[in-house]
Design a protein around this motif. Structure first.
Motif, short mmCIF file in Angstrom:
data_model
loop_
_atom_site.label_atom_id
_atom_site.label_comp_id
_atom_site.label_asym_id
_atom_site.label_seq_id
_atom_site.Cartn_x
_atom_site.Cartn_y
_atom_site.Cartn_z
N PHE A 172 -34.40 -9.01 3.33
CA PHE A 172 -34.60 -9.07 1.88
C PHE A 172 -36.05 -8.78 1.52
O PHE A 172 -36.32 -8.04 0.57
CB PHE A 172 -34.19 -10.47 1.37
N SER A 173 -36.97 -9.33 2.29
CA SER A 173 -38.39 -9.15 1.98
C SER A 173 -38.96 -7.85 2.52
O SER A 173 -40.02 -7.43 2.07
CB SER A 173 -39.20 -10.32 2.57
N ALA A 174 -38.29 -7.24 3.49
CA ALA A 174 -38.90 -6.06 4.10
C ALA A 174 -38.13 -4.78 3.79
O ALA A 174 -38.72 -3.78 3.40
CB ALA A 174 -38.99 -6.26 5.61
N VAL A 175 -36.81 -4.82 3.96
CA VAL A 175 -36.06 -3.58 3.85
C VAL A 175 -35.95 -3.11 2.40
O VAL A 175 -36.20 -1.94 2.11
CB VAL A 175 -34.66 -3.73 4.48
N ILE A 176 -35.61 -4.03 1.48
CA ILE A 176 -35.48 -3.61 0.09
C ILE A 176 -36.79 -3.03 -0.45
O ILE A 176 -36.80 -1.93 -1.00
CB ILE A 176 -34.98 -4.78 -0.80
N PRO A 177 -37.92 -3.73 -0.29
CA PRO A 177 -39.17 -3.14 -0.78
C PRO A 177 -39.49 -1.81 -0.11
O PRO A 177 -39.97 -0.88 -0.75
CB PRO A 177 -40.21 -4.19 -0.42
N LEU A 178 -39.20 -1.72 1.18
CA LEU A 178 -39.52 -0.49 1.89
C LEU A 178 -38.68 0.66 1.35
O LEU A 178 -39.15 1.79 1.21
CB LEU A 178 -39.27 -0.68 3.39
N MET A 179 -37.41 0.36 1.01
CA MET A 179 -36.55 1.39 0.44
C MET A 179 -37.08 1.82 -0.93
O MET A 179 -37.04 3.00 -1.28
CB MET A 179 -35.11 0.86 0.30
N THR A 180 -37.59 0.85 -1.70
CA THR A 180 -38.20 1.20 -2.98
C THR A 180 -39.32 2.19 -2.77
O THR A 180 -39.45 3.19 -3.49
CB THR A 180 -38.80 -0.07 -3.65
N VAL A 181 -40.14 1.92 -1.74
CA VAL A 181 -41.26 2.80 -1.46
C VAL A 181 -40.77 4.19 -1.08
O VAL A 181 -41.26 5.20 -1.59
CB VAL A 181 -42.15 2.20 -0.34
N VAL A 182 -39.76 4.24 -0.21
CA VAL A 182 -39.21 5.53 0.21
C VAL A 182 -38.70 6.29 -1.01
O VAL A 182 -38.93 7.49 -1.19
CB VAL A 182 -38.07 5.32 1.24
N ASN A 183 -38.02 5.54 -1.88
CA ASN A 183 -37.47 6.11 -3.10
C ASN A 183 -38.56 6.78 -3.95
O ASN A 183 -38.43 7.93 -4.38
CB ASN A 183 -36.82 4.97 -3.88
N TYR A 184 -39.64 6.06 -4.16
CA TYR A 184 -40.73 6.62 -4.98
C TYR A 184 -41.38 7.82 -4.31
O TYR A 184 -41.84 8.73 -4.99
CB TYR A 184 -41.81 5.56 -5.22
N SER A 185 -41.42 7.77 -2.98
CA SER A 185 -42.20 8.80 -2.28
C SER A 185 -41.56 10.18 -2.40
O SER A 185 -42.23 11.17 -2.18
CB SER A 185 -42.37 8.41 -0.81
N VAL A 186 -40.27 10.24 -2.75
CA VAL A 186 -39.63 11.55 -2.83
C VAL A 186 -39.26 11.90 -4.26
O VAL A 186 -38.51 12.83 -4.51
CB VAL A 186 -38.37 11.60 -1.94
#
Lengths: 289, 294
Positions: free
Chosen positions: A22-36
């Motif tokens: 919850f604390s790592a994967v969701i935020p990381l996916m948000t970051v991946v999302n923004y990066s593209v």
């Protein structure tokens, strides 16, 4: 220890998995999302491919921050590791003095990071700080908000003050594990102090020192609070390290795409070093077992 | 040096060869090392002394004259903090989310560490490594996504949000530390307990946890500490209601007419919790920082 195979153990690790995911994967996916993706505002996003990554790889600003970061990490390692070993060699081996040293040395490690910054901000001020005032009195021009060298010196000395004890404590733990018989053998051989260090203490400390180097490298690689409080990344950009630059970009200017691309590359570097760390740790475990 | 002259006697009187040089060698190096330690500790303590010194001065004395110790000793700065809600509320907020974090961390980490220390299961090594990467992840990468995540689940500016966010690095740390301690407990104890008819939960609470009590203490201490010293995430995730003391301090710095005395007193008060318990974990500090290895 010989472990048994038991798939039901998964139930015991499930809470950890869910919580950290919850604390790592969701935020990381948000970051991946923004990066593209890119946006013209109003929360309308469109696919942008790897353009942000290309931008960041060509961005002089990022490379400059990266070189500053590497210079910083390299410098503090070059100072803290030898100094930490030296301090550990000079620590009392046992008794009340050993405890006394351990407690006092651990103190800087437990201070909130922004308070560390505040302490050095005050300490280095020419008008009210002991360090700044003394340097000023003996005629050295010292102003960490204006002068490039003073800013770097302050940030480096602050980190040495903050974290050398960690290296010393780890090295000390390594030294404590050396059996007395080794020293007795060295004495019979009439080994010099240097030979004892080189052929007994250093090899025995190698494992913990590796951990110390990796920990210090990684933690310094993501340093944010302390230099930010003292210099705010200045003068100019001279102490803007990777994390400071990233936060400036993401929260200050809200350049989400580039910041996200930056984050991911930053994260991959950390991942790589983590893997080295993990390998060292598990090899150390095997050797002990 | 008479060492060479003694060498022939080594075979007959081993005591002399080993002990005489010890006595001679000890005297000088002990003195030298005491000096080194004194210098190093002085270097560590000076900035701290200066903070304490300033916290006991009036602002007039701080700015007006340069004094090495407070001439007009005052506790006014501490009184300001302890009576002004906008200051002491910061401490309460910090302590609240830190305590929550420690409780959550230990609750989930204890069973997981047990699993890692006792069993092989599918993907255990990968999971263990993945946990480590989260301890090493730079908080700056997570600041913005955390802000959005916790805003979207309506937890922004609550204590639990910060507590959960800090689990990102504290849970992996606790799992690693506890696993290190648990490996030291022989597996035969588990087996004997099961033969004696203990169920797993009963065995874990009644027998196993007392055995690794020091490990639990160390893990709790480090969870407490890393949650207490962290600023970036706790500042990003709060605005008013759950604002930590660390953020309260940052906002005072740089404002026109900084109240240096109060700032220093606030700094001293943030050091106190760590300093109070450090004695109990002094022998485990290295182990804790090295994630349970060493």
């Amino acid at each position: 220890m010989n472990k048994t195979v038991n798939q039901k153990a998964w139930f015991l690790v499930l809470p950890v998995l869910l919580l950290v995911a919850f604390s790592a994967v969701i935020p990381l996916m948000t970051v991946v999302n923004y990066s593209v993706q890119d946006t013209f505002g109003n929360n309308v996003f469109f696919w942008n491919g790897i353009a942000w990554f290309e931008d960041m790889l060509e961005s002089e600003r990022m490379w400059a921050a990266l070189w500053r970061q590497l210079a910083f990490s390299g410098l503090i390692l070059a100072i803290e590791i030898p100094l930490g070993i030296y301090v550990a060699l000079n620590m009392p081996k046992s008794g009340i003095w050993a405890s006394f040293c351990l407690v006092l040395m651990s103190l800087p490690l437990l201070i909130p990071w922004n308070v560390v910054g505040t302490i050095w901000q005050i300490f280095g001020r020419v008008d009210i700080g002991l360090l700044g005032h003394t340097l000023d009195a003996i005629g050295i021009e010292y102003n960490y908000t204006q002068n490039f060298y003073a800013a770097w010196a302050t940030v480096i000395v602050m980190d040495v003050w903050h974290w050398t004890s960690l290296v010393a404590l780890l090295a000390y733990a390594g030294l404590q594990s050396i059996p007395d018989a080794y020293y007795q053998a060295a004495k019979i051989d009439q080994a010099s102090r240097w030979a004892v260090f080189r052929y007994i203490e250093l090899p025995k400390m190698a494992g913990v020192l590796m951990i110390a180097i990796l920990l210090r490298f990684m933690d310094s690689f993501m340093i944010y609070t302390e230099p930010f409080v003292v210099t705010g990344g200045g003068p100019g950009n001279s102490t803007t390290f990777l994390s400071i630059d990233l936060v400036k970009m993401a929260l200050g200017q809200f350049d989400l795409g580039p910041a996200a691309a930056f984050s991911i590359m930053y994260y991959l570097v950390i991942l790589l070093i983590s893997w080295v760390f993990y390998t060292v740790m598990t090899n150390l475990d095997k050797r002990d077992a | 040096m008479t060492d060479t002259a003694q060498a022939p006697g080594a075979a007959t009187i081993p005591g002399r060869v080993t002990e005489a040089p010890v006595a001679r060698r000890r005297r000088l190096p002990v003195k030298g090392s005491a000096v080194v330690m004194a210098l190093y500790l002085l270097f560590l303590m000076l900035p701290l002394y200066w903070l304490l010194n300033m916290s006991l001065k009036t602002n007039a004395e701080i700015l007006g004259s340069f004094t090495l110790w407070p001439r007009n000793l005052t506790l006014e700065n501490y009184a300001t903090i302890l009576t002004d809600p906008s200051w002491y509320q910061g401490y309460i907020n910090s302590l609240l989310y830190v305590t929550m974090n420690v409780v959550i961390t230990l609750t989930v980490a204890l069973p997981a560490a047990y699993a890692f220390s006792r069993y092989h299961f599918m993907g255990d090594k990968h999971l263990f490594f993945w946990l480590l990467t989260n301890r090493m992840a730079p908080p700056a990468v997570f600041a913005l996504p955390f802000f959005q995540l916790y805003s979207s689940v309506n937890l922004f500016d609550t204590h639990i949000a910060v507590a959960l966010a800090h689990c990102l690095f504290n849970v992996p740390l606790a799992v690693w530390i506890l696993e290190g301690f648990m490996r030291g407990v022989p597996k035969e104890i588990d087996e004997t307990a099961y033969i004696d008819g203990y169920s797993f939960p009963k065995f874990f609470v009644k027998i196993f946890m007392p055995l690794i009590a020091s490990g639990i203490g160390v893990a709790a201490f480090f969870a407490f500490m890393f949650s207490w010293v962290e600023l970036l995430l706790s500042r990003t995730l709060t605005s008013v209601d759950a604002k930590p003391i660390a953020a309260t301090m940052t906002r005072t710095v740089g404002a026109s007419g900084v109240d240096w005395g109060v700032l220093a007193a606030a700094g001293v008060l943030t050091i106190v919790p760590g300093a109070l318990v450090i004695w109990f974990v002094r022998n485990y500090i290295a182990k804790g920082f090295a994630l349970g290895r060493v």
